[in-house]
Design a protein around this motif. Structure first.
Motif, PDB file in Angstrom:
ATOM      1  N   LYS A  25       0.854  -1.185   0.000  1.00  0.00           N
ATOM      2  CA  LYS A  25       0.000   0.000   0.000  1.00  0.00           C
ATOM      3  C   LYS A  25       0.894   1.241   0.000  1.00  0.00           C
ATOM      4  CE  LYS A  25      -3.747  -2.325   2.342  1.00  0.00           C
ATOM      5  NZ  LYS A  25      -4.536  -2.460   3.553  1.00  0.00           N
ATOM      6  N   ALA A  26       0.844   2.002  -1.093  1.00  0.00           N
ATOM      7  CA  ALA A  26       1.726   3.157  -1.244  1.00  0.00           C
ATOM      8  C   ALA A  26       1.004   4.473  -0.973  1.00  0.00           C
ATOM      9  CB  ALA A  26       2.332   3.170  -2.639  1.00  0.00           C
ATOM     10  N   PHE A  27      -0.218   4.605  -1.474  1.00  0.00           N
ATOM     11  CA  PHE A  27      -0.988   5.840  -1.335  1.00  0.00           C
ATOM     12  C   PHE A  27      -2.451   5.485  -1.091  1.00  0.00           C
ATOM     13  CE2 PHE A  27       2.499   6.705  -4.264  1.00  0.00           C
ATOM     14  CZ  PHE A  27       3.103   7.788  -3.656  1.00  0.00           C
ATOM     15  N   LEU A  28      -3.131   6.342  -0.341  1.00  0.00           N
ATOM     16  CA  LEU A  28      -4.562   6.182  -0.110  1.00  0.00           C
ATOM     17  C   LEU A  28      -5.286   7.265  -0.901  1.00  0.00           C
ATOM     18  CD1 LEU A  28      -6.940   4.820   1.402  1.00  0.00           C
ATOM     19  CD2 LEU A  28      -6.633   6.571   3.170  1.00  0.00           C
ATOM     20  N   LEU A  29      -6.247   6.868  -1.720  1.00  0.00           N
ATOM     21  CA  LEU A  29      -7.090   7.806  -2.446  1.00  0.00           C
ATOM     22  C   LEU A  29      -8.409   7.887  -1.686  1.00  0.00           C
ATOM     23  CD1 LEU A  29      -7.278   9.650  -4.870  1.00  0.00           C
ATOM     24  CD2 LEU A  29      -8.212   7.729  -6.158  1.00  0.00           C
ATOM     25  N   ASP A  30      -8.662   9.040  -1.112  1.00  0.00           N
ATOM     26  CA  ASP A  30      -9.809   9.258  -0.237  1.00  0.00           C
ATOM     27  C   ASP A  30     -10.820  10.141  -0.954  1.00  0.00           C
ATOM     28  OD1 ASP A  30     -11.546   9.778   1.848  1.00  0.00           O
ATOM     29  OD2 ASP A  30     -10.033  10.661   3.172  1.00  0.00           O
ATOM     30  N   THR A  39     -14.261  15.755  -5.021  1.00  0.00           N
ATOM     31  CA  THR A  39     -12.968  15.984  -4.380  1.00  0.00           C
ATOM     32  C   THR A  39     -12.361  14.664  -3.914  1.00  0.00           C
ATOM     33  OG1 THR A  39     -13.718  18.146  -3.579  1.00  0.00           O
ATOM     34  CG2 THR A  39     -11.786  17.214  -2.508  1.00  0.00           C
ATOM     35  N   TYR A  40     -11.054  14.541  -4.118  1.00  0.00           N
ATOM     36  CA  TYR A  40     -10.292  13.389  -3.644  1.00  0.00           C
ATOM     37  C   TYR A  40      -9.042  13.913  -2.948  1.00  0.00           C
ATOM     38  CZ  TYR A  40     -12.982  11.350  -7.472  1.00  0.00           C
ATOM     39  OH  TYR A  40     -13.987  10.995  -8.321  1.00  0.00           O
ATOM     40  N   GLU A  41      -8.601  13.176  -1.949  1.00  0.00           N
ATOM     41  CA  GLU A  41      -7.316  13.475  -1.318  1.00  0.00           C
ATOM     42  C   GLU A  41      -6.390  12.292  -1.565  1.00  0.00           C
ATOM     43  OE1 GLU A  41      -8.773  16.259   2.411  1.00  0.00           O
ATOM     44  OE2 GLU A  41      -8.287  14.163   2.793  1.00  0.00           O
ATOM     45  N   LEU A  42      -5.187  12.575  -2.000  1.00  0.00           N
ATOM     46  CA  LEU A  42      -4.163  11.543  -2.162  1.00  0.00           C
ATOM     47  C   LEU A  42      -3.264  11.635  -0.934  1.00  0.00           C
ATOM     48  CD1 LEU A  42      -3.062   9.346  -4.086  1.00  0.00           C
ATOM     49  CD2 LEU A  42      -1.473  11.086  -4.947  1.00  0.00           C
ATOM     50  N   LYS A  43      -3.252  10.550  -0.143  1.00  0.00           N
ATOM     51  CA  LYS A  43      -2.515  10.536   1.118  1.00  0.00           C
ATOM     52  C   LYS A  43      -1.385   9.523   1.055  1.00  0.00           C
ATOM     53  CE  LYS A  43      -6.700  11.673   3.717  1.00  0.00           C
ATOM     54  NZ  LYS A  43      -7.606  11.238   4.808  1.00  0.00           N
ATOM     55  N   ASP A  44      -0.342   9.775   1.840  1.00  0.00           N
ATOM     56  CA  ASP A  44       0.723   8.789   1.941  1.00  0.00           C
ATOM     57  C   ASP A  44       0.307   7.709   2.937  1.00  0.00           C
ATOM     58  OD1 ASP A  44       1.175   9.774   4.516  1.00  0.00           O
ATOM     59  OD2 ASP A  44       3.051  10.769   4.004  1.00  0.00           O
ATOM     60  N   GLY A  45       1.182   6.759   3.173  1.00  0.00           N
ATOM     61  CA  GLY A  45       0.870   5.630   4.042  1.00  0.00           C
ATOM     62  C   GLY A  45       0.579   5.997   5.483  1.00  0.00           C
ATOM     63  N   THR A  46       1.010   7.180   5.925  1.00  0.00           N
ATOM     64  CA  THR A  46       0.759   7.611   7.299  1.00  0.00           C
ATOM     65  C   THR A  46      -0.528   8.422   7.421  1.00  0.00           C
ATOM     66  OG1 THR A  46       1.975   9.700   7.106  1.00  0.00           O
ATOM     67  CG2 THR A  46       3.257   7.725   7.727  1.00  0.00           C
ATOM     68  N   GLY A  47      -1.176   8.696   6.286  1.00  0.00           N
ATOM     69  CA  GLY A  47      -2.411   9.464   6.302  1.00  0.00           C
ATOM     70  C   GLY A  47      -2.230  10.942   6.022  1.00  0.00           C
ATOM     71  N   GLU A  48      -0.993  11.367   5.787  1.00  0.00           N
ATOM     72  CA  GLU A  48      -0.748  12.777   5.477  1.00  0.00           C
ATOM     73  C   GLU A  48      -1.234  13.091   4.062  1.00  0.00           C
ATOM     74  OE1 GLU A  48       2.894  15.950   4.854  1.00  0.00           O
ATOM     75  OE2 GLU A  48       3.292  14.096   5.950  1.00  0.00           O
ATOM     76  N   VAL A  49      -1.978  14.179   3.923  1.00  0.00           N
ATOM     77  CA  VAL A  49      -2.497  14.589   2.616  1.00  0.00           C
ATOM     78  C   VAL A  49      -1.352  15.162   1.785  1.00  0.00           C
ATOM     79  CG1 VAL A  49      -4.082  16.112   1.380  1.00  0.00           C
ATOM     80  CG2 VAL A  49      -4.796  15.054   3.536  1.00  0.00           C
TER      81      VAL A  49
END
Length: 163
Positions: A25-30, A39-49
């Motif tokens: 898991k590299a990025f989270l698409l929220d 709207t989408y947020e692309l986050k890193d593995g720690t949840g940082e936007v």
């Protein structure tokens, strides 16, 4: 580097992991459901936007804006159709990329306009799973930005199909 993106990630309110080629898991698409605009947020593995991708509410043509730290770093919009559908990516600083190919079938490339260098290749050709496609980011390019551009192109292509 190649990343796997799930189509279902583009349903509003859905969250989806973007995996690297090793399946990590590299990025989270929220996907943000309770917003006025898509709207989408692309986050890193720690949840940082890292980046925010949002549909511009007032525009002559449908446009998705990619923001980093509150400022626009890219605008993605459909180019005037002459022969085939294209999307233009206007980057902060004046650089431009162009996406051409089959957007609904997820078989397209993104190239830098100034010298034709390939930025990314988007494909579902080698995958058995129907709802997944890959974004192969060329070396030296900003991976989160390229992934955000792919998300924006997909959202705009879907909106164009639904019109």
């Amino acid at each position: 580097m190649r990343y796997r993106v799930q189509d279902k990630a583009f349903s509003m309110g859905d969250d989806s992991w973007i995996e690297d080629e090793q399946g990590r898991k590299a990025f989270l698409l929220d996907g943000k459901l309770l917003r006025v605009s898509q709207t989408y947020e692309l986050k890193d593995g720690t949840g940082e936007v890292l980046l925010v991708i949002r549909k511009k509410v007032v525009a002559l043509r449908e446009t998705m804006v990619v923001e980093r730290d509150g400022g626009a770093v890219a605008k993605v919009h459909e180019k005037v159709k002459i022969v085939r559908e294209r999307f233009c990516v206007d980057l902060k600083g004046g650089e431009e990329w162009t996406a051409t190919g089959d957007f609904l079938g997820k078989e397209y490339e993104v190239d830098r306009d100034s010298d034709g260098v390939r930025v990314a290749l988007v494909s579902r050709k080698w995958l058995r799973l129907r709802d997944v496609y890959t974004v192969n980011v060329s070396e030296g390019f900003d991976v989160p930005l390229v992934l955000a551009v792919a998300v924006a192109v997909d959202a705009l292509a879907r909106a164009g199909r639904d019109r």
